[in-house]
Design a protein around this motif. Structure first.
Motif, PDB file in Angstrom:
ATOM      1  N   UNK A  26      32.390  84.506  57.912  1.00  0.00           N
ATOM      2  CA  UNK A  26      31.794  83.180  57.940  1.00  0.00           C
ATOM      3  C   UNK A  26      31.653  82.646  59.360  1.00  0.00           C
ATOM      4  N   UNK A  27      32.509  83.117  60.257  1.00  0.00           N
ATOM      5  CA  UNK A  27      32.466  82.628  61.629  1.00  0.00           C
ATOM      6  C   UNK A  27      31.316  83.244  62.424  1.00  0.00           C
ATOM      7  N   UNK A  28      30.858  84.436  62.049  1.00  0.00           N
ATOM      8  CA  UNK A  28      29.788  85.081  62.803  1.00  0.00           C
ATOM      9  C   UNK A  28      28.509  84.278  62.654  1.00  0.00           C
ATOM     10  N   UNK A  29      27.815  84.057  63.746  1.00  0.00           N
ATOM     11  CA  UNK A  29      26.606  83.238  63.750  1.00  0.00           C
ATOM     12  C   UNK A  29      25.458  84.012  64.404  1.00  0.00           C
ATOM     13  N   UNK A  30      24.304  84.006  63.747  1.00  0.00           N
ATOM     14  CA  UNK A  30      23.053  84.513  64.305  1.00  0.00           C
ATOM     15  C   UNK A  30      23.126  85.969  64.746  1.00  0.00           C
ATOM     16  N   UNK A  31      23.994  86.766  64.093  1.00  0.00           N
ATOM     17  CA  UNK A  31      24.006  88.189  64.399  1.00  0.00           C
ATOM     18  C   UNK A  31      22.986  88.904  63.528  1.00  0.00           C
ATOM     19  N   UNK A  32      22.328  89.945  64.074  1.00  0.00           N
ATOM     20  CA  UNK A  32      21.491  90.757  63.191  1.00  0.00           C
ATOM     21  C   UNK A  32      22.332  91.343  62.069  1.00  0.00           C
ATOM     22  N   UNK A  33      21.738  91.524  60.909  1.00  0.00           N
ATOM     23  CA  UNK A  33      22.488  91.921  59.731  1.00  0.00           C
ATOM     24  C   UNK A  33      23.266  93.213  59.941  1.00  0.00           C
ATOM     25  N   UNK A  34      22.679  94.181  60.672  1.00  0.00           N
ATOM     26  CA  UNK A  34      23.334  95.477  60.798  1.00  0.00           C
ATOM     27  C   UNK A  34      24.430  95.473  61.858  1.00  0.00           C
ATOM     28  N   UNK A  35      24.611  94.377  62.621  1.00  0.00           N
ATOM     29  CA  UNK A  35      25.577  94.361  63.708  1.00  0.00           C
ATOM     30  C   UNK A  35      26.868  93.651  63.349  1.00  0.00           C
ATOM     31  N   UNK A  36      27.040  93.233  62.107  1.00  0.00           N
ATOM     32  CA  UNK A  36      28.265  92.544  61.725  1.00  0.00           C
ATOM     33  C   UNK A  36      29.356  93.576  61.476  1.00  0.00           C
ATOM     34  N   UNK A  37      30.407  93.621  62.326  1.00  0.00           N
ATOM     35  CA  UNK A  37      31.454  94.636  62.184  1.00  0.00           C
ATOM     36  C   UNK A  37      32.574  94.192  61.239  1.00  0.00           C
ATOM     37  N   UNK A  38      32.431  93.047  60.602  1.00  0.00           N
ATOM     38  CA  UNK A  38      33.554  92.459  59.891  1.00  0.00           C
ATOM     39  C   UNK A  38      33.706  93.003  58.475  1.00  0.00           C
ATOM     40  N   UNK A  39      32.582  93.088  57.764  1.00  0.00           N
ATOM     41  CA  UNK A  39      32.663  93.503  56.368  1.00  0.00           C
ATOM     42  C   UNK A  39      32.848  95.014  56.324  1.00  0.00           C
TER      43      UNK A  39
END
Length: 322
Positions: free
Chosen positions: A303-316
């Motif tokens: 929820x804290x990640x903002x405006x990252x491209x979908x494929x660059x989110x390392x959290x999930x």
């Protein structure tokens, strides 16, 4: 040859018939109230040689089209003073002549017209049945994608700020988990502002507009996936709009949370969900007795990640399906 006179007790009607012993050869009907001619009657008089129908109030429309053609092309019967027959109706054709009537528009073959109409109706019925049984959800999906596109265009024009941190998409059968586990943790402990159906939807507003507004007024959408969720029509529409926003904005705006273990073969009928799960990582709610702190920590960071491209989110970092 014998001559007969019929007045029918009408001063303006004078009909003279000349007959041989067998066949009628001449008809004179002047100053009558004849507006159109009967094709069957004239064709039943094969020996007719003279037809005089002067000073009759003819209607100049397709009802007399055959007579115009017959008068011009019949070599046996002479239509006396045919080029002087005036048009009496319609009003815009008064003072014109009957034989000047444009008959091209009257030459449509009704049989062909009926055939084409019937065939088109049958084909449309078959096509509609095919679409309903095989492509119904694709059509519904396209419709809601279009609505989402319109809403996204309006939102971009307004540049409205996000009102919520996350919209929670869930089935009513899973509301107890949302109210007991998710809401206290995200709003109570972590301080996020969530959008929920029963609390934040505008009364009296169409539900699909409420769904679209909620998704686009929230930074992210959290879909709580269970078997009941997959079977719900409204939940399907919510994830359709959310996935359109995901693919349109190309930002990490969609979080999938699985409360139940759902095998791939059970996801197969739900093409949109299966594609999302294959292309994205997701979070799974821990089994009974397992520690939930890691789950809440990952959800908080997501929820804290903002405006990252979908494929660059390392959290999930849940198990990614192949």
């Amino acid at each position: 040859m014998k001559k007969r006179n019929y007045s029918n007790h009408h001063p303006s009607l004078t009909c003279h018939l000349w007959k041989t012993s067998t066949y009628l050869v001449s008809i004179i009907v002047r100053q009558n109230e004849i507006t159109w001619t009967n094709e069957t009657v004239l064709h039943s008089l094969p020996a007719l040689t003279l037809l005089d129908m002067q000073r009759n109030p003819f209607i100049c429309d397709c009802r007399n089209a055959w007579f115009v053609h017959w008068a011009e092309s019949n070599n046996q019967t002479q239509v006396a003073y045919a080029y002087d027959y005036p048009c009496n109706y319609p009003d815009d054709l008064k003072n014109t002549k009957l034989l000047d009537l444009d008959t091209h528009s009257c030459s449509v073959d009704l049989g062909v017209f009926y055939f084409i109409s019937t065939t088109s109706l049958v084909l449309l019925t078959l096509l509609g049945s095919f679409i309903y049984h095989l492509l119904r959800w694709q059509v519904v999906y396209a419709y809601y994608l279009f609505l989402a596109y319109l809403h996204d265009t309006k939102r971009r024009n307004r540049q409205a700020p996000h009102q919520y941190d996350a919209f929670i998409s869930y089935n009513t059968h899973d509301e107890s988990w949302v109210m007991r586990e998710l809401l206290p943790e995200l709003e109570g402990e972590q301080g996020w502002k969530l959008c929920l159906h029963h609390r934040d939807f505008q009364p009296g507003k169409p539900i699909i507009e409420n769904i679209t507004d909620a998704i686009y007024r929230s930074r992210k959408t959290i879909c709580v996936i269970t078997h009941r969720y997959l079977e719900s029509e409204w939940c399907s529409r919510e994830i359709q709009v959310a996935s359109f926003r995901l693919f349109d904005e190309q930002k990490d705006v969609l979080i999938l949370v699985f409360l139940e273990e759902i095998p791939d073969h059970q996801l197969s009928p739900y093409h949109r969900m299966r594609r999302l799960v294959k292309r994205r990582t997701y979070l799974s709610w821990p089994r009974v007795g397992e520690d939930t702190r890691v789950f809440w920590q990952k959800l908080q960071v997501a929820l804290e990640t903002r405006d990252l491209p979908a494929e660059e989110n390392p959290i999930l970092t849940g198990v990614e399906r192949q």
